[in-house]
Design a protein around this motif. Structure first.
Motif, PDB file in Angstrom:
ATOM      1  N   LEU B 826       0.834  -1.206   0.000  1.00  0.00           N
ATOM      2  CA  LEU B 826       0.000   0.000   0.000  1.00  0.00           C
ATOM      3  C   LEU B 826       0.871   1.260   0.000  1.00  0.00           C
ATOM      4  O   LEU B 826       0.563   2.229  -0.705  1.00  0.00           O
ATOM      5  N   SER B 829       2.158   2.203  -3.444  1.00  0.00           N
ATOM      6  CA  SER B 829       1.196   2.323  -4.547  1.00  0.00           C
ATOM      7  C   SER B 829       1.428   3.571  -5.391  1.00  0.00           C
ATOM      8  O   SER B 829       0.959   3.654  -6.531  1.00  0.00           O
ATOM      9  N   THR B 894      -9.393   5.343   1.390  1.00  0.00           N
ATOM     10  CA  THR B 894      -8.065   5.712   0.865  1.00  0.00           C
ATOM     11  C   THR B 894      -7.264   4.448   0.557  1.00  0.00           C
ATOM     12  O   THR B 894      -6.601   4.343  -0.481  1.00  0.00           O
ATOM     13  N   GLN B 895      -7.351   3.509   1.495  1.00  0.00           N
ATOM     14  CA  GLN B 895      -6.591   2.274   1.287  1.00  0.00           C
ATOM     15  C   GLN B 895      -7.126   1.494   0.096  1.00  0.00           C
ATOM     16  O   GLN B 895      -6.358   0.926  -0.686  1.00  0.00           O
ATOM     17  N   LYS B 898      -5.719   2.925  -2.877  1.00  0.00           N
ATOM     18  CA  LYS B 898      -4.309   2.550  -3.056  1.00  0.00           C
ATOM     19  C   LYS B 898      -4.188   1.144  -3.614  1.00  0.00           C
ATOM     20  O   LYS B 898      -3.325   0.873  -4.459  1.00  0.00           O
ATOM     21  N   GLU B 901      -4.845   1.386  -7.235  1.00  0.00           N
ATOM     22  CA  GLU B 901      -3.708   1.996  -7.935  1.00  0.00           C
ATOM     23  C   GLU B 901      -2.574   0.993  -8.111  1.00  0.00           C
ATOM     24  O   GLU B 901      -1.935   0.922  -9.167  1.00  0.00           O
TER      25      GLU B 901
END
Lengths: 215, 914
Positions: B826, B829, B894-895, B898, B901
């Motif tokens: 993570l 990313s 958010t995670q 990531k 991504e």
């Protein structure tokens, strides 16, 4: 009304443990029904019976839990030891293996009950003396070494069955009397009726209250 | 509602209301509602009693009535009745040197708390080092005089008891309990208790009530702990049994009792306010044989105004003494009870050796005088059990005057309805007179001889023609009309009228009124086994204007044969035990053991059984937990319903379902766990049934680790179980293969290859690939195909195969990007280089699978025109499976971003990570 107190003032919880086929359920049946159950099916679960007995003039209700003896239920029956005031640990005098397993049953009983739980060792099937595989002396010694009460009994003839349950009750009652068993402690296995009134009976001679009316 | 707020509101700053409870307070026989509270100030305690409005909210709603400081000599006791009932009101008695309060509190937590806290406070005072609490803070609440005089005298404050009538009892009560209740400790000896319970007490009798004994066992248990709370819960069981046994014993009374005759002496004497002047022996001797029981009634004991108003008279003692001295000289008698209402008194003596067979004594009175209440007319009664028979004795003085016979009838009815006795069992209603097996009723009934002139009456008397005279008796007429004493019997009148004589003579009334003689004083009875042996008057006694009347009865009393009683009792107990055992709920189960064969991943198996209630009572069942287990069954098992109710004779079907999913599959495949469980079917208040459940699980690639699968060249179900176990339990080894590997590891699991290869060959053009769900049945075929054999082509639609791939990745115990790499991945990313770096440190087989899948996804994206896939969709679907957060860690938005991504980096580029 007459003298005997109406009812029991204590409830003792008992458990019966021991290998499969040693006659645990038959002992219970003999004790509660005074009959021998010839084709007793294996207990798959926990059965229970009650009977009222008398110890030192006190009526006591025994609430007896008869557990399954099969090895595969061992882990499950362990749940039932908790809060027992007495444990009847049974083996079959004609089958040595049932005697050999006693130490493992005893370990369970010691670990899962409270220190005051009275354990009585019972050698069942005493009527089959011809096929005896465990001597009385040997078992007696085992009992003494481990601080257990001991009796040989026969669920078939009824011999000593009554005594087995009574001896344990006497010991428990004695523990209550001398204060070593605290009734208020959780899991003592004993319920006590708070008071046992004897009815409004005059037992002392009445004394006239006033001078001048004296006897 | 907690009314302590209102109390607190009324207190000073440093005073603290600990608890407040509603209660009832007896003030001169009138019950009034009070608010009782425990107040603390500087470690001193006082009990405050307030009058109050219905529900007190502020200080304006309450007004202070009494204050009792908790001093060292203060005791708080719970007064218990013979058979305490859970949920009944409690009576609390507060006693100290000069205070006696009896409060009745409703069964509630407030009440219990009040009792607990007050006991604690009492105990605290006992224990305290401080010799004399001063209670200065209380002075403002108390009458000034009380504080000044008493506190000076004793050095400690003692309040004056402002409650007359109860006060007398305070001292009396203390005498009874002796030294037992000193300092809040209760140590009433067995002996004293018996005395309290049984022996008549003149003071207690005066107000007609014998206080129930103080039972110290219960006082102790009223401050309950968790442990004895459990005992309290067991109480109803004890209660119910007691009552059942009692009922049954009563039903079978005949089987263990026999009738034995006892001699009863009954006497009635209207003494016209005189003091005893002569021996009563002629009246009381009652023949040669000493009576077993004496019941002696007086009327007009004291005609003074003082007696009428203050109900206190020296005559009581004078006449009691005279009676005692006049009893049959050949026997010793014990006084059991005295009850008096103004001038109406009843004395109860029994031969000493028979005293022990008297029980359940209660005494009551009823006034029927002016306003229907006053005590110049009325009745006193004593009820008791003698052996096993119940008796009620009534001594009455009914309305006077010849023409007032209707009024007398009315008095009789009033007495019948109002004279009731406290039942020994508080749950039972009061006992009326007529509920007793034998009733002896006597007194100055005041019925006259009417409709005939005085001369004629006197002539008949002289001729001793009492039969004719009796025809003019009002009582006879009223009884014939059933207007009064219905069901009662009176013996033949063979003696001359007992009223009215000139005092001190045998002369008929010579006063102006010149009253017609009358049989005012009578003795009647009701009951089956009563035989009158003698009924007479005693002319030789000249103290009063009445002559005393006496009767000897032979009454059949039910006496218990102890042996038979014991036998009956035991029979009852045994049958009750039997019933109890029969009432243990019981069911039968249609099956006792279950085997689930060939359980497969994500495939439900259901078996059912029936619970049949073959017992005699309805039963409540539940599957219960075993010792140290979190639930009643293993996670792969459910029982439906897991609790319920079955009526007698009814059946209920229980469904057992086994379902292995990703959370349980791994350990079953590795054989760390087995499909084995024992359910405990518990019946409420009954036995427990063990229901063993077992089965075999067919190992599956689903739920197996990538590494293990890489070692399996054969389909998993063709592998020997010990190999499966070995491979699945092997720790995940990092980069390099260990040299001692049994077999060469595959680069990627064949199952992954088969799924991906199938999709690559068949599904690149498939619209909505990975977005359309497959079919459950096709999944099962695909699973079996992967686990058992290797056909060239997988069954099922593209969507089903695509879903199987996702399910496979989801079930991996260790995701493709290992949990240990989660945070690192993570964090990287943002940069493709760092992402590659993260991947490069994965175990070889995981790295291989990752690269393989990325290559496949890149390939799919080439056909986006057909399959409608785009980078971000694929990245988010696969990201959530390949880069899973370790168990217990939650992913925020958010995670998630990531993760997406991270994957997008790889499917945008055309290279593998080495």
């Amino acid at each position: 009304m007459a003298t005997a107190p109406y009812n029991y003032s204590y409830i003792f919880k008992y458990i019966i443990i021991g290998d499969m086929g040693v006659g645990k359920s038959c002992l219970l049946h003999q004790f509660t029904e005074k009959k021998f159950m010839a084709d007793c099916p294996h207990t798959i679960g926990v059965e229970f019976g009650t009977r009222i007995i008398e110890v030192s003039g006190q009526k006591i209700k025994l609430q007896i839990w008869d557990t399954a003896g099969q090895e595969r239920f061992r882990a499950v029956t362990r749940s039932y030891y908790r809060g027992a005031a007495g444990a009847l640990m049974v083996y079959d005098i004609t089958r040595r293996s049932t005697y050999n397993h006693l130490s493992s049953w005893l370990t369970d009983a010691r670990n899962l009950t409270n220190p005051n739980t009275v354990i009585i060792l019972i050698g069942n099937k005493a009527d089959l003396d011809a096929q005896r595989d465990v001597t009385y002396e040997e078992a007696k010694q085992f009992a003494e070494e481990n601080g257990l009460l001991f009796l040989e009994a026969s669920a078939k003839t009824g011999e000593n069955v009554e005594d087995a349950f009574l001896e344990a009750a006497k010991k428990i009652y004695q523990n209550i009397q001398d204060g070593s068993l605290d009734l208020n402690a959780a899991e003592s296995g004993v319920q006590h009726k708070p008071s046992a009134p004897q009815g409004g009976r005059i037992t002392n001679e009445p004394q006239p209250q006033r001078e001048g009316c004296g006897c | 509602m907690d009314q302590s707020v209102a109390v607190q509101d009324s207190l000073k700053e440093d005073e603290n209301c600990i608890v407040a409870a509603q209660c009832q307070f007896f003030v001169n026989d009138v019950i009034e509602s009070r608010l009782v509270s425990l107040v603390e100030c500087k470690s001193e305690y006082g009990i405050f009693l307030f009058t109050h409005r219905r529900m007190a909210i502020t200080k304006d709603d309450i007004s202070l009535d009494k204050v009792v400081p908790i001093t060292k000599d203060c005791t708080i006791e719970e007064v218990l009745s013979e058979f305490p009932v859970l949920g009944a009101d409690m009576t609390v008695r507060i006693t100290s040197d000069s205070v006696f309060l009896e409060l009745q509190l409703p069964f509630s937590s407030h009440s219990q708390r009040f009792l607990d806290e007050t006991c604690k406070a009492c105990h605290g005072v006992d224990m305290s080092e401080d010799p004399c609490p001063q209670f200065l803070w209380l002075s403002k609440y108390l009458p000034k005089s009380a504080l000044a005089s008493d506190s000076e005298k004793k050095g400690a404050f003692i309040p004056t008891a402002a409650f007359k009538g109860i006060e007398t009892e305070a001292s009396d009560n203390k005498r009874k309990t002796g030294t037992a209740t000193v300092n809040g400790k209760s140590q009433v000896s067995e002996e004293t208790k018996q005395n309290i319970q049984n022996i008549s007490d003149n003071n207690a009798v005066r107000d007609g009530k014998v206080k129930p004994e103080v039972n110290n066992d219960m006082v102790r248990s009223s401050s309950y702990t968790v442990a004895n709370k459990a005992q309290m819960l067991a109480m109803p069981q004890f209660e119910l049994r007691d009552n059942l046994i009692k009922c049954e014993l009563l039903k079978r009374e005949e089987s263990y009792t026999f009738t034995k005759n006892y001699r009863f002496f009954v006497g009635t004497y209207n003494v016209n306010g005189q003091s005893p002047k002569e021996s009563l022996l002629p009246w009381l001797k009652g023949g040669i044989e000493p009576p077993d029981i004496y019941l002696v009634g007086f009327q007009e004991l004291d005609l003074s105004k003082e007696a009428f108003i203050f109900s206190d008279t020296p005559k009581e003692q004078e006449w009691s003494k005279a009676v005692y001295e006049g009893l049959h000289p050949e026997s010793k008698y014990a006084m059991i009870k005295v009850i008096r209402l103004v001038g109406i008194m009843l004395l109860f003596y029994v031969k000493k050796e028979l005293a022990e067979y008297i029980s359940a004594i209660e005494a009551e009175y009823v006034g029927t005088g002016i306003m229907g209440r006053m005590g110049n007319k009325g009745a006193v009664g004593i009820r008791f059990n003698f052996h096993n028979s119940s008796l009620c004795i009534v001594n009455c003085h009914l309305a006077a005057h010849t023409e007032e016979y209707e009024r007398r009838n009315q008095d009789f009815r009033d007495i019948c309805s109002r004279l009731t006795f406290r039942s020994f069992d508080p749950v039972l209603p009061n006992l009326p007179i007529m509920k007793h097996e034998t009733v002896l009723w006597f007194g100055d009934l005041n019925y006259r001889i009417s409709d005939v002139d005085v001369e004629q009456v006197k002539k008949l008397i002289d001729e001793r023609d009492f039969k004719t005279l009796y025809k003019y008796d009002q009582l006879k007429k009223q009884m014939e009309e059933k207007a009064v004493f219905d069901g009662f019997t009176e013996g033949e009148l063979t003696f001359q009228p007992t009223y009215k004589y000139d005092t001190g003579s045998d002369q008929w009334d010579t006063s102006e009124k010149c009253r017609t003689p009358a049989w005012c004083d009578r003795i009647l009875w009701k009951g089956k086994s009563v035989k009158q042996l003698q009924y007479s008057s005693h002319l030789s006694l000249k103290t009063s204007d009445h002559k005393p009347v006496s009767s000897i009865f032979e009454i059949g009393i039910k006496v218990v044969n102890e042996e038979l009683y014991k036998k009956t009792f035991e029979e009852i107990v045994r049958s009750l035990d039997k019933m109890e055992n029969e009432c243990i709920p019981s069911v039968s189960l249609s099956e006792r053991e279950f085997y689930f064969k060939d359980v497969k991943y994500m495939q439900r198996q259901v078996q059912t059984f029936t619970i049949y209630n073959d017992g005699q009572v309805p039963c409540q069942f539940q599957f219960i937990q075993k010792l140290e287990e979190p639930a009643y069954c293993k996670p792969w098992l459910t029982a439906q319903p897991c609790k319920g109710f079955v009526a007698q004779g009814a059946k209920l079907e229980i469904e057992l379902e086994v379902f292995v999913n990703k959370t349980t599959a791994t350990k079953l495949t590795s054989q760390e766990e087995k499909l084995e469980d024992i359910l405990i079917l518990h019946l409420e208040r009954g036995k427990d049934y063990f229901v063993p459940i077992s089965g075999n699980y067919l190992p599956s690639c689903f739920g197996s680790s990538l590494q293990a699968l890489c070692y399996m060249r054969e389909p998993i179900q063709d592998m020997p179980p010990e190999h499966i176990q070995q491979f699945t339990l092997m720790p995940l080894h990092p980069q390099t293969e260990p040299s001692n590997t049994l077999e060469k590891q595959l680069d990627i699991p064949k199952e992954v290859w088969m799924l991906v290869e199938h999709l690559y060959r068949n599904a690149c053009h498939q619209a909505d690939l990975f977005q359309q769900p497959g079919l459950r049945t096709e999944f099962e075929e695909i699973r079996d195909c992967l686990d058992t054999g290797m056909p060239d082509s997988l069954p099922g639609s593209n969507h089903s195969v695509a879903e199987a791939l996702l399910l496979f990745l989801d079930a991996l115990p260790e995701p493709v990007i290992c949990y240990s790499h989660y945070h690192k991945s993570l964090d990287s990313s943002g940069s493709y280089t760092q992402c590659k770096q993260a991947i490069s440190t994965l175990p070889q087989c995981h790295k291989n699978v990752f690269n393989y899948l990325m290559a496949f996804l890149r390939e799919l994206l080439k056909y986006f025109m057909f399959n409608n896939l785009d980078r971000s969709t694929l990245a988010s679907i696969f990201g959530s499976l390949l880069l899973r957060p370790p168990p217990g860690i939650k992913q925020d938005a958010t995670q998630k971003k990531k993760v997406q991504e991270f994957i997008e980096h790889f499917i945008s580029k055309q290279e593998d990570v080495s």
